[in-house]
Motif scaffolding. Structure first.
Motif, mmCIF file in Angstrom:
data_model
loop_
_atom_site.group_PDB
_atom_site.id
_atom_site.type_symbol
_atom_site.label_atom_id
_atom_site.label_comp_id
_atom_site.label_asym_id
_atom_site.label_seq_id
_atom_site.Cartn_x
_atom_site.Cartn_y
_atom_site.Cartn_z
ATOM 1 N N THR A 154 0.837 -1.206 0.000
ATOM 2 C CA THR A 154 0.000 0.000 0.000
ATOM 3 C C THR A 154 0.866 1.248 0.000
ATOM 4 O O THR A 154 0.559 2.230 -0.684
ATOM 5 C CB THR A 154 -0.903 0.008 1.259
ATOM 6 O OG1 THR A 154 -1.393 -1.309 1.451
ATOM 7 C CG2 THR A 154 -2.051 0.961 1.122
ATOM 8 N N MET A 157 2.423 1.677 -3.417
ATOM 9 C CA MET A 157 1.350 2.043 -4.350
ATOM 10 C C MET A 157 0.996 3.527 -4.167
ATOM 11 O O MET A 157 0.835 4.254 -5.144
ATOM 12 C CB MET A 157 0.133 1.148 -4.068
ATOM 13 C CG MET A 157 -0.854 1.075 -5.185
ATOM 14 S SD MET A 157 -0.175 0.519 -6.739
ATOM 15 C CE MET A 157 -0.785 -1.090 -6.857
ATOM 16 N N SER A 158 0.905 3.958 -2.912
ATOM 17 C CA SER A 158 0.524 5.371 -2.715
ATOM 18 C C SER A 158 1.681 6.305 -3.069
ATOM 19 O O SER A 158 1.451 7.451 -3.455
ATOM 20 C CB SER A 158 -0.002 5.620 -1.301
ATOM 21 O OG SER A 158 1.043 5.534 -0.387
ATOM 22 N N ARG A 161 1.385 7.578 -6.453
ATOM 23 C CA ARG A 161 0.397 8.654 -6.650
ATOM 24 C C ARG A 161 1.033 10.030 -6.647
ATOM 25 O O ARG A 161 0.436 10.994 -7.105
ATOM 26 C CB ARG A 161 -0.643 8.604 -5.536
ATOM 27 C CG ARG A 161 -1.799 7.732 -5.873
ATOM 28 C CD ARG A 161 -2.797 7.676 -4.734
ATOM 29 N NE ARG A 161 -3.172 6.297 -4.490
ATOM 30 C CZ ARG A 161 -3.312 5.735 -3.299
ATOM 31 N NH1 ARG A 161 -3.105 6.437 -2.210
ATOM 32 N NH2 ARG A 161 -3.654 4.477 -3.203
ATOM 33 N N ASP A 186 -4.013 -3.205 -10.350
ATOM 34 C CA ASP A 186 -4.050 -2.261 -9.209
ATOM 35 C C ASP A 186 -3.469 -0.899 -9.599
ATOM 36 O O ASP A 186 -4.001 0.135 -9.208
ATOM 37 C CB ASP A 186 -3.264 -2.824 -8.012
ATOM 38 C CG ASP A 186 -4.064 -3.893 -7.283
ATOM 39 O OD1 ASP A 186 -5.276 -4.040 -7.570
ATOM 40 O OD2 ASP A 186 -3.472 -4.596 -6.435
ATOM 41 N N ASP A 190 -5.742 2.262 -9.576
ATOM 42 C CA ASP A 190 -5.395 3.315 -8.620
ATOM 43 C C ASP A 190 -5.294 4.689 -9.291
ATOM 44 O O ASP A 190 -5.614 5.705 -8.697
ATOM 45 C CB ASP A 190 -4.037 2.968 -7.990
ATOM 46 C CG ASP A 190 -3.869 3.666 -6.670
ATOM 47 O OD1 ASP A 190 -4.623 3.341 -5.741
ATOM 48 O OD2 ASP A 190 -3.005 4.565 -6.581
ATOM 49 N N ARG A 191 -4.861 4.695 -10.539
ATOM 50 C CA ARG A 191 -4.683 5.968 -11.232
ATOM 51 C C ARG A 191 -5.902 6.373 -12.059
ATOM 52 O O ARG A 191 -5.916 7.462 -12.631
ATOM 53 C CB ARG A 191 -3.450 5.906 -12.155
ATOM 54 C CG ARG A 191 -2.166 5.722 -11.388
ATOM 55 C CD ARG A 191 -0.967 5.823 -12.285
ATOM 56 N NE ARG A 191 -0.709 7.192 -12.702
ATOM 57 C CZ ARG A 191 -0.081 8.088 -11.946
ATOM 58 N NH1 ARG A 191 0.322 7.787 -10.756
ATOM 59 N NH2 ARG A 191 0.127 9.311 -12.405
#
Ligand code: ADP
Ligand code: MG
Length: 248
Positions: A154, A157-158, A161, A186, A190-191
């Motif tokens: 996580t 992944m963040s 961003r 994912d 996510d984007r």
């Protein structure tokens, strides 16, 4: 309408995050009997400092991006790549797609200039202060797989961003298993409508089943990617590199 010198100076300070009231500035100016020339000198110094600051920001963004080799639009030979509409690329270079969180897909045989154009758009972003991140697909997947193993999925992944523009180069370089396909999904998910992806691939969309684990995953990935996107298909058999060699 011209902006008077006091407003210009206050604005330049503000851009450097220094608050100076226009009354104080005018008071100081009166005390030292500043004339037009001394105010112009002050403006010139502040402009210079601002340029230096912008250059520092660009250098930081450049390092952050991890773009391996810088490529620019002005070194792209559109006469070689006649299947591309130059206007479309120039419109993309205005960066509206980043503000609209759209994706750009470059699809062609190898050596047609996909990575060149993807990186050149990334460089446009960087030069305009927009955070950009470059990964080859295999490196991005491996990074997230490792993060998963150590419970940082996580978090990583963040961290992706943070970049408004994520370049994923060489999609399809290797076939993705079930876990890897989920990771790729994912990223795209996510984007979705939150950040742009610029993607390059040697695989036409009709062959994406060969990249991902199963047809269902392929379908959802393509759906999300294409919903807000510009797809640029480049034609040609001989790569630019080969053609260059043939000429010599
Ligand atoms: P692809 O990603 O499609 O395989 P690349 O972008 O890596 O192709 O291009 C291969 C090499 O040829 C790179 O060094 C790139 O800068 C150069 N190149 C490709 N097409 C052009 C072009 N139309 N004008 C200038 N350089 C090009
Ligand atoms: Mg490439």
């Amino acid at each position: 309408m011209a902006i008077d010198r006091y407003v210009q100076i206050v604005n330049l300070f503000k851009e450097m995050k220094i608050d100076l009231s226009i009354e104080d500035l005018a008071t100081i100016s009166k005390e030292v009997k500043a004339d037009k020339k001394s105010l112009d000198f002050t403006i010139a110094v502040l402009n210079h400092l601002q340029k230096l600051k912008q250059n520092r920001i660009i250098t930081t963004l450049q390092k952050f991006s991890r773009i391996p080799v810088i490529k620019r639009l002005d070194t792209f030979d559109f006469s070689f790549q006649t299947s591309i509409n130059k206007d479309v690329i120039e419109r993309l270079a205005t960066l509206g797609f980043v503000h609209k969180k759209e994706n750009v897909l470059f699809i062609s045989n190898p050596g047609m200039g996909k990575s060149h154009l993807a990186v050149a758009l990334g460089e446009e972003c960087i030069e305009h202060g927009i955070k950009t991140n470059f990964f080859k697909m295999r490196d991005l997947i491996d990074k997230l797989k490792k993060a998963k193993e150590v419970g940082k999925y996580t978090k990583v992944m963040s961290s992706l961003r943070k970049a408004s523009c994520l370049i994923i180069d060489e999609v399809g370089y290797r076939h993705l298993n079930e876990e890897e396909t989920e990771i790729f999904f994912d990223i795209v998910d996510d984007r979705y409508e939150t950040g742009s992806i610029i993607l390059t691939t040697n695989y036409p969309l009709s062959s994406w089943n060969d990249i991902f684990y199963n047809p269902m995953s392929t379908k959802v990935i393509i759906d999300k990617l294409l919903h807000h996107s510009v797809v640029i298909k480049m034609e040609g058999e001989n790569s630019y590199r080969v053609r260059d060699r043939l000429k010599k």
